[in-house]
Write an enzyme that holds these catalytic residues in place. Structure first.
Site, PDB file in Angstrom:
ATOM      1  N   GLU A 248       0.845  -1.349   0.157  1.00  0.00           N
ATOM      2  CA  GLU A 248      -0.069  -0.164  -0.061  1.00  0.00           C
ATOM      3  C   GLU A 248       0.751   1.358   0.053  1.00  0.00           C
ATOM      4  OE1 GLU A 248      -3.377  -0.396   2.655  1.00  0.00           O
ATOM      5  OE2 GLU A 248      -3.631   1.758   2.374  1.00  0.00           O
ATOM      6  N   ARG A 249       0.689   1.992  -0.878  1.00  0.00           N
ATOM      7  CA  ARG A 249       1.528   3.163  -1.128  1.00  0.00           C
ATOM      8  C   ARG A 249       3.036   2.929  -1.413  1.00  0.00           C
ATOM      9  NH1 ARG A 249      -3.109   5.801  -2.063  1.00  0.00           N
ATOM     10  NH2 ARG A 249      -4.407   5.770  -0.375  1.00  0.00           N
TER      11      ARG A 249
ATOM     12  N   ASN B 246      -2.595  -1.850   8.004  1.00  0.00           N
ATOM     13  CA  ASN B 246      -4.136  -2.283   7.574  1.00  0.00           C
ATOM     14  C   ASN B 246      -3.967  -3.794   7.629  1.00  0.00           C
ATOM     15  OD1 ASN B 246      -5.363   0.101   7.378  1.00  0.00           O
ATOM     16  ND2 ASN B 246      -4.514   0.365   5.288  1.00  0.00           N
TER      17      ASN B 246
ATOM     18  N   LYS C 277      -3.037   0.086  14.261  1.00  0.00           N
ATOM     19  CA  LYS C 277      -3.871   0.998  13.816  1.00  0.00           C
ATOM     20  C   LYS C 277      -5.533   0.710  14.185  1.00  0.00           C
ATOM     21  CE  LYS C 277      -5.294   2.983   9.292  1.00  0.00           C
ATOM     22  NZ  LYS C 277      -5.118   3.181   7.950  1.00  0.00           N
TER      23      LYS C 277
ATOM     24  N   GLU D  62      -9.857   4.885   9.442  1.00  0.00           N
ATOM     25  CA  GLU D  62     -10.141   4.387   8.220  1.00  0.00           C
ATOM     26  C   GLU D  62     -10.619   2.874   8.005  1.00  0.00           C
ATOM     27  OE1 GLU D  62      -6.187   5.310   6.603  1.00  0.00           O
ATOM     28  OE2 GLU D  62      -6.980   7.248   6.065  1.00  0.00           O
TER      29      GLU D  62
ATOM     30  N   ARG E   7      -1.011   3.874  16.963  1.00  0.00           N
ATOM     31  CA  ARG E   7      -1.156   4.980  16.078  1.00  0.00           C
ATOM     32  C   ARG E   7      -1.954   6.239  16.380  1.00  0.00           C
ATOM     33  NH1 ARG E   7      -1.635   4.173  10.415  1.00  0.00           N
ATOM     34  NH2 ARG E   7       0.096   5.600   9.930  1.00  0.00           N
TER      35      ARG E   7
ATOM     36  N   ASP F 180      -2.109  14.147   6.935  1.00  0.00           N
ATOM     37  CA  ASP F 180      -1.580  12.972   6.444  1.00  0.00           C
ATOM     38  C   ASP F 180      -0.494  13.186   5.240  1.00  0.00           C
ATOM     39  OD1 ASP F 180      -1.410  10.450   5.800  1.00  0.00           O
ATOM     40  OD2 ASP F 180      -3.288  10.241   4.516  1.00  0.00           O
TER      41      ASP F 180
ATOM     42  N   GLU G  83       5.959  10.036  13.371  1.00  0.00           N
ATOM     43  CA  GLU G  83       6.068   9.056  12.249  1.00  0.00           C
ATOM     44  C   GLU G  83       6.167   9.906  11.143  1.00  0.00           C
ATOM     45  OE1 GLU G  83       2.728   5.903  11.659  1.00  0.00           O
ATOM     46  OE2 GLU G  83       2.420   6.826   9.822  1.00  0.00           O
TER      47      GLU G  83
ATOM     48  N   GLU H  36       4.097   9.307  -0.950  1.00  0.00           N
ATOM     49  CA  GLU H  36       2.522   9.358  -1.437  1.00  0.00           C
ATOM     50  C   GLU H  36       2.166  10.561  -1.702  1.00  0.00           C
ATOM     51  OE1 GLU H  36       0.288   8.005   2.183  1.00  0.00           O
ATOM     52  OE2 GLU H  36      -1.553   8.281   1.180  1.00  0.00           O
TER      53      GLU H  36
ATOM     54  N   GLU I 289       6.665  21.755  -3.708  1.00  0.00           N
ATOM     55  CA  GLU I 289       5.470  22.455  -3.197  1.00  0.00           C
ATOM     56  C   GLU I 289       5.008  23.654  -3.974  1.00  0.00           C
ATOM     57  OE1 GLU I 289       6.691  25.013   0.431  1.00  0.00           O
ATOM     58  OE2 GLU I 289       4.851  24.855   1.410  1.00  0.00           O
TER      59      GLU I 289
ATOM     60  N   TRP J 169     -13.905  13.073   3.849  1.00  0.00           N
ATOM     61  CA  TRP J 169     -12.565  12.646   4.195  1.00  0.00           C
ATOM     62  C   TRP J 169     -11.790  13.968   4.914  1.00  0.00           C
ATOM     63  CZ3 TRP J 169     -10.332   8.109   4.145  1.00  0.00           C
ATOM     64  CH2 TRP J 169     -11.097   7.132   3.286  1.00  0.00           C
TER      65      TRP J 169
HETATM   66  C1  GCV Z   1      -1.898   2.357   5.475  1.00  0.00           C
HETATM   67  C2  GCV Z   1      -3.151   7.317   4.625  1.00  0.00           C
HETATM   68  C3  GCV Z   1      -2.990   6.307   3.374  1.00  0.00           C
HETATM   69  C4  GCV Z   1      -3.232   5.037   3.646  1.00  0.00           C
HETATM   70  C5  GCV Z   1      -2.749   4.590   5.114  1.00  0.00           C
HETATM   71  C6  GCV Z   1      -2.967   5.524   5.967  1.00  0.00           C
HETATM   72  C7  GCV Z   1      -2.425   5.109   7.473  1.00  0.00           C
HETATM   73  O1  GCV Z   1      -4.470   7.555   4.780  1.00  0.00           O
HETATM   74  O2  GCV Z   1      -3.422   6.858   2.426  1.00  0.00           O
HETATM   75  O3  GCV Z   1      -3.044   4.037   2.645  1.00  0.00           O
HETATM   76  O4  GCV Z   1      -2.876   3.302   5.300  1.00  0.00           O
HETATM   77  O5  GCV Z   1      -2.686   6.918   5.830  1.00  0.00           O
HETATM   78  O6  GCV Z   1      -1.487   5.892   7.682  1.00  0.00           O
HETATM   79  O7  GCV Z   1      -2.904   4.008   8.197  1.00  0.00           O
END
Ligand code: GCV
Length: 848
Positions: A191-192, A234, A311, A315, A348, A394, A416, A422, A540, A571
């Site tokens: 993911e990412r 996740n 986590k 989400e 987290r 984020d 973190e 991303e 930026e 969101w």
């Molecule tokens: C792993 C953002 C990212 C998600 C990520 C989340 C997190 O929303 O887009 O992909 O999930 O952060 O840090 O838990």
């Protein structure tokens, strides 16, 4: 492939070629896999002579795998840089020698070392000393890992050409936690992740061949990183099932010689999902018992296991709210299970509701972490730490430091950060993030009066917390360059170096990294360091100035421009642009009240328009487009200017890099050049998309007349089309003029042409096309009947639609044109990709 970039001008000129001259034979091919640990032969004679002093013998006191790794690394480095093989002894030799060993073993022979009592765990001492007429270079520490770090520090000195003759260098890490996280799924996807599949997992298992994991652990150790969580937050609950533990044990074994402790992310509902219970309520005795047994089982297999990352309630992840329990209840039930084994849980802080009512102007995602966790300060066990993203949203291109850092006094915290880019260009755009991290780390939160920067808070120094430090989401992949862009590796290196010494400057880190990675040629060093340092401000400028957030598609891909996507949904990444103004009002006086989460001196700074720094203006305030900034410009003009300046600077990156031809090995030269060329084109997509969107929103014209006027551009929809069809692009700002053409003919072969009526001369032709991931269309460019260039749309950008993520520029340099010439593009569409074309822009050729 460029098949012809020199053409005969029929106006009497001889053959001209715009290619740059190659200066010298290029250095040897370098795929990038060794990153900054290349140990290139030192060819500077003075430096080599200075290193003649290096003893020919290494003696290692200690048997552990870590000590063995330290000794092997030293031999490898010396072999590479000096071409010498150190002789290995296992006892103190009566001759000049390099000694590796723990302090308590060495000070029996060298009592003077006692004076170096200031060493802490993982810290090291490099010291030259004499005894019985022999010279010793001592690398020592309280623990074996410290010795390993000392060896890497010694080798770094040598790679940088620094003296090693009279050493007395003692270093301690800034904080105990120095960790990388990975969002790798067990199926091997990440993911990412932007650099290929996982190095840890494939097909729902740990990979068979762990050699890359070993090499990665070595990279981590070389900059002092001591922990690594290998799977997605996740989390798949399967990762801690009994059947999977032997696989985790294999990874831990590979990490061990490099002093890296293994962590995994867990699913909070595991007691139910894999434990067979009917609940995961953290206050249920059976749940506590389950976590305890699970921890005992894991430590039975991996005695030095680090612990868990969690986590929860974020989400869509299950968490304690399912039972009306607190985050402290959730963290503590797991912390207590880990405690007997010295394990730690990183809980987290990224807790927020992504179904917020966007119509309510008091709602604010930025306020969520503090609101959820600050009231629990003091309720978390001592082996739990809150893992807090550096900003309250984020990983946007610019955010203030999270107010939670300044609010916690009785709770462990770690920061973190995100190495995987991303929201900052996904390793297709160059963006050196160390300066951004430094701004946050050095920001004074006034948590214990003036002079409490974030770095001290997260290191646990301010409130004397037992656990604290630095975590970054790395998401390296199977790419030969680890992160997919050679220059992005400065972020991985930089994170490690900052976690070790948060007082290092961005420039120091960039210089160290460049010289180890690309060698000592002053022009190379100066150029690369300059590019790295300029890259975040430039990114930026063209993606999100004034603190509005990265104006990207926030729903899914997080890559190209899509400013509308943050609005009218739950969101909470709102910038609230309307026809009068833009920005989130987060003031206490009239807004969401978020600013009130900071300590009073910080809150005062942000609350007042007069003192709020321009770069965070739209994060903190909603202002009219005509609001005048401290620079004297209006907000809207700043938005236009900033995007033009950013795109121009990105184009300048290409020129700056091209000056290194022949000075950097061919492979890396070409690969970086391709990325920078792409970035320059995509920066222009950003520029046009955002500027046109704001022009339409605000109805205020660009004072410099650029936005919406592209005199050198021929829109594809205005060309003569064969097989191509005009399409409306969604969102409209993703294409020039809101439209493009797509090849829909049955045989999938199409053409678009136009007549050139400008002056005769040499030109660069920019063909803007859509490179989706669902096909590999091909293009040919003709002038008259002459084939000038051909290429394939095969970059696998993260979309299957013709949109701003796919929009790509192909530059054909040095084309001779004269009035009346026909320029024709022939395309063959492939798969789901319709060989989309947006425009052709004809600009005077840049001199090479
Ligand atoms: C792993 C953002 C990212 C998600 C990520 C989340 C997190 O929303 O887009 O992909 O999930 O952060 O840090 O838990």
């Amino acid at each position: 492939m460029e098949i012809l970039n020199c053409r005969m001008l029929e106006v009497g000129l001889a053959l001209l070629c715009l290619n740059a001259l190659v200066l010298a034979a290029p250095p040897k091919r370098e795929p990038g896999y060794d990153a900054w640990l290349r140990y290139d032969a030192i060819d500077d004679q003075a430096t080599r002579r200075a290193y003649d002093q290096l003893p020919a013998v290494v003696a290692t006191l200690g048997e552990s795998n870590v000590m063995k790794a330290a000794e092997e690394e030293l031999r490898r480095g010396v072999r590479g840089m000096l071409g010498r093989s150190l002789r290995v002894e296992s006892r103190l030799p009566a001759e000049d020698a390099i000694l590796l060993g723990p302090l308590d073993a060495l000070r029996k022979t060298f009592p003077a070392l006692d004076r170096n009592a200031a060493l802490k765990a993982d810290g090291f001492l490099l010291k030259t000393t004499k005894r019985d007429g022999h010279a010793y270079l001592i690398v020592t520490a309280l623990n074996d890992r410290g010795v390993l770090y000392g060896v890497f520090a010694l080798l770094r000195r040598m790679a940088l050409g620094e003296p090693i003759a009279a050493l007395d260098q003692q270093e301690n890490p800034y904080a105990p936690v120095r960790m990388l996280d990975h969002w790798d799924n067990l199926d091997g996807t990440i993911e990412r992740g932007y650099a290929g599949p996982s190095i840890f997992f494939a097909n729902d298992n740990v990979v068979d061949n762990l050699s890359r994991v070993r090499d990665y652990a070595r990279l981590m150790a070389s900059v002092g990183l001591n922990a690594c969580s290998i799977n997605n937050v996740n989390a798949n609950p399967r990762v801690i099932t009994s059947a999977f533990l032997p696989q985790l044990a294999r990874v831990a074994e590979v990490f061990r010689p490099w002093g890296v402790r293994l962590f995994v992310s867990v699913d909070f509902s595991s007691p139910q999902k894999i434990g067979g219970l009917d609940t995961f309520d953290p206050l249920d005795r059976r749940v506590a018992e389950w976590w305890k047994k699970k921890a005992d089982e894991i430590y039975g297999v991996i005695p030095d296991f680090g612990g868990f990352v969690l986590k929860a309630d974020s989400e869509g992840r299950l968490g304690p709210s399912a039972y009306g329990r607190t985050h402290a209840d959730a963290a503590n039930v797991i912390a207590r299970a880990l405690k007997p084994h010295n394990g730690v849980i990183f809980y987290r802080g990224f807790v927020y509701d992504h179904h917020m009512d966007w119509r309510n102007l008091k709602n604010d995602r930025a306020a969520a972490a503090y609101n959820n966790l600050h009231p629990l300060d003091g309720q978390f066990d001592d082996n739990a730490a809150l893992q807090i993203k550096h900003g309250p949203i984020d990983f946007q291109v610019r955010e203030p430091a999270s107010p939670l850092f300044g609010g916690l006094e009785k709770t462990n915290q770690v920061i973190e950060l995100q190495i995987t880019q991303e929201y900052t260009g996904q390793q297709r755009h160059l963006c050196y993030l160390v300066p951004m991290w430094k701004e946050v780390l050095d920001f004074d939160m006034h948590a214990a009066g003036a002079g409490t920067p974030v770095k001290q808070l997260v290191a646990g120094r301010t409130f004397k917390r037992p656990i604290g430090g630095f975590v970054a989401v790395a998401n390296v992949g199977a790419s030969p360059t680890w992160l997919g862009h050679h220059l992005a590796m400065a972020n991985l290196y930089g994170f490690g170096r900052l976690a070790w010494d948060a007082d290092l400057t961005s420039r120091q880190i960039a210089e160290e990294w460049t010289r180890q990675t690309f060698g000592q040629d002053p022009q190379v060093v100066q150029t690369i360091v300059g590019l790295e340092l300029d890259s975040w401000p430039v990114y930026e400028k063209y993606t999100g100035p004034l603190g509005a957030g990265t104006l990207t598609d926030i729903i899914n891909i997080h890559y190209g421009p899509a400013p509308e996507s943050s609005e009218y949904n739950g969101w909470g990444q709102w910038h609230r642009a309307d026809d009068k103004g833009v920005g989130m009002d987060r003031t206490v006086a009239t807004g969401t009240g978020y600013i009130g989460q900071y300590r009073p001196p910080v809150a005062k700074l942000y609350e007042q328009l007069a003192t709020c720094p321009d770069e965070l203006l739209l994060f903190m305030h909603h202002v009219a487009y005509t609001h005048v900034l401290k620079s004297g410009k209006t907000v809207i003009q700043h938005i236009y200017d900033s995007h033009y300046e950013g795109a121009e600077a990105a184009a300048g990156f290409v020129k700056r890099w091209r000056a290194l031809k022949g000075r950097v090995d061919e492979a890396r030269y070409e690969e970086v050049l391709a990325r920078l060329e792409y970035q320059a084109g995509h920066a222009r997509v950003w520029r046009d998309s955002i500027c046109n969107w704001f022009l339409r929103k605000s109805s205020i014209a660009d004072a410099k007349g650029r936005v919406g006027h592209y005199p050198n551009r021929i829109e594809a929809e205005a060309m003569r089309l064969t097989g191509y069809q005009i399409t409306d692009i969604t969102p409209w700002e993703a294409a020039s003029g809101g439209k493009a053409i797509e090849c829909v003919s049955r045989d999938r072969q199409c053409a678009a042409s136009f007549r050139y009526d400008g002056r005769a001369g040499w030109f660069d032709l920019d063909v803007q096309y859509f490179d989706e991931s669902d096909g590999k269309s091909t293009f040919k460019l003709f002038v008259g009947e002459q084939l000038i260039d051909q290429w394939a749309a095969d970059d696998r950008l993260p979309t299957t639609k013709p949109d701003a993520h796919a929009s790509t520029r192909h530059r054909v340099r040095g084309v001779a044109l004269r009035p009346g010439d026909t320029v024709r593009l022939e395309a063959v569409a492939d798969g789901g990709e319709n060989a989309g074309l947006d425009y052709v822009e004809i600009n005077p050729a840049e001199m090479q």
